[in-house]
Motif scaffolding. Structure first.
Motif, PDB file in Angstrom:
ATOM      1  N   GLY A  70      29.193   1.380   2.120  1.00  0.00           N
ATOM      2  CA  GLY A  70      30.274   0.556   2.566  1.00  0.00           C
ATOM      3  C   GLY A  70      30.012  -0.955   2.219  1.00  0.00           C
ATOM      4  N   PRO A  71      30.783  -1.872   2.641  1.00  0.00           N
ATOM      5  CA  PRO A  71      30.579  -3.381   2.364  1.00  0.00           C
ATOM      6  C   PRO A  71      29.281  -3.867   2.759  1.00  0.00           C
ATOM      7  CG  PRO A  71      32.283  -3.010   3.682  1.00  0.00           C
ATOM      8  CD  PRO A  71      31.976  -1.728   3.295  1.00  0.00           C
ATOM      9  N   GLN A  72      28.604  -3.514   3.991  1.00  0.00           N
ATOM     10  CA  GLN A  72      27.474  -4.019   4.588  1.00  0.00           C
ATOM     11  C   GLN A  72      26.151  -3.198   4.575  1.00  0.00           C
ATOM     12  OE1 GLN A  72      30.267  -4.137   6.688  1.00  0.00           O
ATOM     13  NE2 GLN A  72      30.863  -6.197   6.358  1.00  0.00           N
ATOM     14  N   GLY A  73      26.353  -1.753   3.965  1.00  0.00           N
ATOM     15  CA  GLY A  73      25.505  -0.862   4.062  1.00  0.00           C
ATOM     16  C   GLY A  73      24.859  -0.706   2.605  1.00  0.00           C
ATOM     17  N   GLY A  74      24.265   0.349   2.296  1.00  0.00           N
ATOM     18  CA  GLY A  74      23.555   0.691   0.871  1.00  0.00           C
ATOM     19  C   GLY A  74      22.607  -0.346   0.518  1.00  0.00           C
ATOM     20  N   THR A  75      22.887  -0.917  -0.676  1.00  0.00           N
ATOM     21  CA  THR A  75      21.825  -1.666  -1.330  1.00  0.00           C
ATOM     22  C   THR A  75      22.456  -3.285  -0.735  1.00  0.00           C
ATOM     23  OG1 THR A  75      23.591  -1.388  -3.406  1.00  0.00           O
ATOM     24  CG2 THR A  75      21.173  -0.467  -3.138  1.00  0.00           C
ATOM     25  N   SER A  76      23.609  -3.407  -0.192  1.00  0.00           N
ATOM     26  CA  SER A  76      24.068  -4.655   0.137  1.00  0.00           C
ATOM     27  C   SER A  76      23.392  -4.981   1.562  1.00  0.00           C
ATOM     28  CB  SER A  76      25.538  -4.756   0.450  1.00  0.00           C
ATOM     29  OG  SER A  76      26.142  -4.225  -0.801  1.00  0.00           O
ATOM     30  N   THR A  77      22.497  -4.160   2.165  1.00  0.00           N
ATOM     31  CA  THR A  77      22.082  -4.571   3.574  1.00  0.00           C
ATOM     32  C   THR A  77      21.126  -5.482   3.567  1.00  0.00           C
ATOM     33  OG1 THR A  77      22.148  -1.842   3.836  1.00  0.00           O
ATOM     34  CG2 THR A  77      20.934  -3.196   5.573  1.00  0.00           C
ATOM     35  N   PRO A  78      21.090  -6.412   4.389  1.00  0.00           N
ATOM     36  CA  PRO A  78      19.878  -7.544   4.662  1.00  0.00           C
ATOM     37  C   PRO A  78      19.027  -6.906   5.237  1.00  0.00           C
ATOM     38  CG  PRO A  78      22.105  -8.111   5.802  1.00  0.00           C
ATOM     39  CD  PRO A  78      22.291  -6.640   5.155  1.00  0.00           C
ATOM     40  N   CYS A  79      17.576  -7.138   4.626  1.00  0.00           N
ATOM     41  CA  CYS A  79      16.317  -6.527   4.908  1.00  0.00           C
ATOM     42  C   CYS A  79      15.002  -7.459   4.762  1.00  0.00           C
ATOM     43  CB  CYS A  79      16.131  -5.307   4.135  1.00  0.00           C
ATOM     44  SG  CYS A  79      14.568  -4.335   4.725  1.00  0.00           S
ATOM     45  N   SER A  80      14.293  -7.509   6.025  1.00  0.00           N
ATOM     46  CA  SER A  80      13.199  -8.319   5.676  1.00  0.00           C
ATOM     47  C   SER A  80      12.153  -7.775   4.893  1.00  0.00           C
ATOM     48  CB  SER A  80      12.680  -8.566   7.364  1.00  0.00           C
ATOM     49  OG  SER A  80      12.155  -7.449   7.768  1.00  0.00           O
ATOM     50  N   CYS A  81      12.416  -6.577   4.413  1.00  0.00           N
ATOM     51  CA  CYS A  81      11.371  -6.203   3.475  1.00  0.00           C
ATOM     52  C   CYS A  81       9.870  -6.459   3.617  1.00  0.00           C
ATOM     53  CB  CYS A  81      11.793  -6.522   1.870  1.00  0.00           C
ATOM     54  SG  CYS A  81      13.388  -6.106   1.103  1.00  0.00           S
ATOM     55  N   LEU A  82       9.364  -5.932   4.616  1.00  0.00           N
ATOM     56  CA  LEU A  82       8.173  -6.418   5.211  1.00  0.00           C
ATOM     57  C   LEU A  82       6.987  -5.723   4.327  1.00  0.00           C
ATOM     58  CD1 LEU A  82       8.672  -5.457   8.957  1.00  0.00           C
ATOM     59  CD2 LEU A  82       8.627  -7.937   7.913  1.00  0.00           C
ATOM     60  N   VAL A  83       5.983  -6.495   4.051  1.00  0.00           N
ATOM     61  CA  VAL A  83       4.891  -6.294   3.026  1.00  0.00           C
ATOM     62  C   VAL A  83       3.421  -6.435   3.810  1.00  0.00           C
ATOM     63  CG1 VAL A  83       5.833  -6.436   0.868  1.00  0.00           C
ATOM     64  CG2 VAL A  83       4.645  -8.453   1.951  1.00  0.00           C
ATOM     65  N   GLU A  84       2.547  -6.296   3.362  1.00  0.00           N
ATOM     66  CA  GLU A  84       1.213  -6.182   4.007  1.00  0.00           C
ATOM     67  C   GLU A  84       1.072  -7.660   4.829  1.00  0.00           C
ATOM     68  OE1 GLU A  84      -2.573  -3.861   3.666  1.00  0.00           O
ATOM     69  OE2 GLU A  84      -2.643  -5.328   2.057  1.00  0.00           O
TER      70      GLU A  84
END
Lengths: 449, 352
Positions: A70-84
């Protein structure tokens, strides 16, 4: 686990529960994202590794009848993409920036900060970061370390967080109910089933707040405390939500073992509900009579196919407890199908299992009672379906090739995950739901040309 | 047939002779090492990786730095790696200055140059600090894992090829990160610095549990307790009793001393600030014992209840001791160093 009922033989727990092949759910974070996406207007903001959102899309969303995010999900989801770096030094600053830019860039009525395993382990103070934005937007935080449970747990946590952080007491509206226990992207027919139930209840004068799949998602959420009764359509999932609402707002609740499938279950559901809401029984009976007449008149159309094509077949079910109860009871009690085995895949808590077994043994009208197995491991499910004789297999798409190996067995995906069918508003709920189910089963076998 | 055999035979004869010479050569070296009262740098053929654990504030950085300083005086190339988010392990080797840590550099996101994380300190000692997050934020344990992995990736050890590496590690072994130096492929020998306080011995007991766990997968083994801040004979007795109960040994005792405090205030080790002091000599002796100590074993940590029962068993004796102490308070205080002369023979006898 052994049943008290001598007629049902129940096979025990798996011996190695720590190893599992293709479980039938995602993690708690997956369930929380699903719920956020199901409540239209909610923007999920993931505070997790980048893979969590991607896994939700590939595993949970596609698995639920090949649906997109949907419009807010999938690859459009905001994410902090945490790394080490964020593991060692903490990810609060990144989350702060992410929330700020998500509010600026993504249109939404409600922002749901869903935090995963990493911030749970490193102890990020997500709540205090979220608090900084309370003035700017409607925002809640849901702490769903993936490891604390599965999708069902995530669904409950979403609502429990909402109750804590968002809901305020409201005057109770007569004849208004909330419906819980249908987990979006986990219950395959969540969109269709809720629509059907809302329509059916409307005929009784009951205003059902289905919360999900409606454009006024936030308003629906905020109006939860206005309900006269909370209805939970699951033998175990969502009960915590109802209990919490009872504690906080004094709303009583009614549980039903699953989404009702076909006339008998739906009539039973309406009668129970009407009893609790003090709706005159005559009014309910009148509607039941009208609806059943239509449903049974239409079932006559499939009579010949049923008798000539696939008469009273043995069938097996592999599904979550709610779906399994609904489908098994309909086929056994209304179509005369013979239940061979029912495998429950949603790993219900021990205390809920007696009720599930009761529903699948005592409440089955056929003299044939199914073997009831609690198993979430796809490999063990495969083993447990061996050496059994059934002509219909209502399961997930993971069992498709088991049925193919058996030759004549009809397979239909009715439970998560189902990658082999597209499900938009399909529904097996309500008076007409049984017809839809029969349509789907018999279409698979009706004729070669 | 014979034609083929001849060259093979002559080759093997040569090989046997070669082996003989190599063995003789090596044996001489070992003999040298056994006879020698001092150290012979040449006999160290492999890097000695030593981890020193201890409860926070117990003096493990002071002890580690002085051991490093003493070993560098003996001609060893020493690297000291501080594994503590406080990142002050090597301060006294660097004139009291903090050095930029591995994780600081990692956080900057820029390419990391070796000379930015390895800093030369007193007498050429290589100082490295893993660093860590701010207190109360993030995961310090993961920080240590990342920093040590980064040192491996960057081949820092190979580049500097030190003779001895001393890991100075925060000692409660509260999580997997702080156990990193005792896992396979990092340190081989572990020492713990402990006072006679119960909490300090509790930390040592936790360390023993960690060692026991990792010993099954090729991790580091224990080599001895370094008793620190020893004021009175009873402190020593407590540690000795703890060692006996945990089937561990004592590497040495270090008394509390003003010399150390003075040196630290100047940002120096005792060896640098007051090289002729008794305390400096004591650290040198300890360093010698550590470097000649090949003993490695798995200690027997006490269970929680056992540890509590053991601590309680000392309660009455300590009470009695305090009473006696009060009576003696009027008497002039003796210099602590007089009592504490290192007893290498007795300590050695305990080493298995």
């Amino acid at each position: 686990m052994t049943s008290n009922n001598s007629e049902a033989s129940v096979i025990s727990e798996p011996k190695y529960p720590e190893v599992m092949e293709a479980p039938r759910y995602s993690c708690a974070l997956g369930g929380a994202i699903s719920t956020a996406l199901g409540i239209f207007g909610t923007v999920p903001i993931l505070h997790s590794g980048a893979g969590c959102g991607q896994a939700h899309l590939n595993g949970q969303a596609y698995g639920c009848g090949e649906n997109a995010g949907g419009p807010q999900g999938g690859t459009s989801t905001p994410c902090s993409c945490l790394v080490e770096e964020h593991v060692i030094f903490g990810g609060e600053n990144k989350l702060r920036n992410l929330i700020q830019s998500s509010i600026e860039l993504m249109d939404g009525d409600l922002y749901a900060v869903i935090s995963g395993c990493v911030p749970a382990l490193t102890g990020d103070d997500v709540e205090s970061v979220v608090k900084e934005f309370k003035e700017k937007a409607n925002i809640i935080s849901i702490k769903t370390a993936g490891f604390i449970g599965n999708s069902y747990k995530g669904y409950e946590l979403f609502f429990l967080s909402t109750i804590d952080q968002l809901l305020k007491p409201l005057p109770v509206k007569k004849g208004r109910i909330n419906i819980f226990g249908v987990v979006p992207y986990q219950h395959l027919f969540w969109k269709g089933d809720l629509k059907v139930l809302k329509g059916t209840l409307q005929r009784l004068g009951i205003e059902a707040n289905i919360i999900l799949r409606e454009f006024n998602g936030l308003a629906n959420l905020l109006e939860i405390p206005a309900a006269e009764l909370n209805v939970v359509l699951s033998p175990w999932n969502g009960h915590e939500i109802a209990k919490s609402l009872q504690e906080k707002f004094g709303t009583s609740y009614l549980t039903f073992p699953g989404v009702p499938v076909g006339p008998k279950q739906t009539s039973n559901f309406l009668l129970q509900l009407a009893g609790r809401l003090n709706i005159p029984e005559e009014k309910v009976q009148e509607i039941i009579e009208e609806e059943e007449r239509i449903a049974y008149r239409f079932i006559e159309y499939l009579g010949d196919v049923h008798i000539l094509g696939l008469p009273h077949p043995y069938f097996a079910v592999v599904a979550d407890s709610g779906t399994a109860i609904g489908v098994t009871q309909f086929l056994a009690n209304e179509m005369g199908y013979l239940p061979e085995t029912v495998i429950i895949t949603d790993n219900p808590p021990q205390e809920a299992r007696a009720e599930i077994i009761h529903q699948l043994s005592v409440n089955i009208e056929s003299i044939f009672k199914p073997d009831i197995i609690f198993e979430s491991d796809s490999h063990k499910i495969r083993l447990k379906l061996r050496d059994r004789s059934f002509l219909v297999l209502l399961a997930s798409s993971l069992e498709k090739f088991i049925a193919a190996d058996l030759g004549a067995t009809v397979h239909l995906s009715v439970s998560f995950p189902s990658f082999d069918r597209l499900i938009l508003e399909r529904s097996y709920a309500g008076f007409g739901g049984g017809l839809n189910l029969m349509e789907d089963i018999l279409s698979k076998t009706v004729a070669p040309l | 047939m014979r034609l083929y055999l001849r060259p093979i035979l002559s080759l093997s004869v040569r090989a046997i002779f070669a082996c003989f010479f190599i063995n003789k050569y090596q044996a001489d070296y070992y003999r040298l090492s056994l006879k020698s009262a001092h150290f012979e740098v040449a006999i160290v053929t492999k890097i000695r990786n030593i981890a020193i654990y201890g409860k926070g504030g117990i003096g493990k950085s002071t002890t580690s730095s002085n051991i490093s300083a003493a070993l560098s005086e003996e001609g060893y190339k020493v690297m000291q790696i501080g594994c503590d988010p406080k990142s002050d392990s090597t301060n006294t080797l660097r004139g009291g200055r903090f050095v930029p840590t591995v994780l600081d550099k990692l956080r900057s996101g820029k390419r990391i140059e070796t000379n930015e994380i390895v800093h030369e300190g007193f007498n050429g000692i290589l100082c490295v600090e893993t660093g860590g997050p701010e207190p109360g934020v993030g995961c310090a344990g993961r920080g240590i894992i990342t920093a040590i992995e980064l040192l491996k990736q960057k081949k820092i050890i190979e580049e500097f090829s030190p003779d001895i590496i001393i890991y100075d590690v925060l000692g409660d072994v509260v999580c997997g990160g702080f156990a990193m130096p005792i896992r396979e492929g990092v340190a081989e020998q572990v020492y713990t610095v402990s006072s006679s306080d119960f909490m300090s011995l509790y930390a040592s007991n936790n360390l023993f549990k960690g060692i026991k766990k990792y010993s099954k997968s090729g991790g580091a083994l224990f080599s001895g307790i370094i008793g620190n801040s020893i004021n009175l004979p009873i402190n020593e007795e407590i540690i000795q009793d703890f060692a006996a109960n945990t089937k561990s040994t004592i590497a040495g005792f270090v008394p509390r001393s003003l010399t150390v405090a003075k040196a630290e205030l100047q940002g120096k080790t005792t060896i640098e600030a007051d090289p002729d002091s008794d305390q400096a000599e004591l650290y040198r002796n300890l360093a010698r014992k550590i470097i000649s100590n090949e003993s490695r074993y798995v200690p027997a940590p006490l269970g929680t209840d056992e540890l509590k029962a053991w601590a309680e068993s000392w309660y009455d004796r300590l009470l009695q001791h305090n009473k006696n102490q009060e009576q003696q308070d009027t008497e002039p205080v003796k210099s602590d160093l007089k009592y504490y002369e290192l007893k290498p023979d007795s300590a050695k006898a305990k080493v298995k």
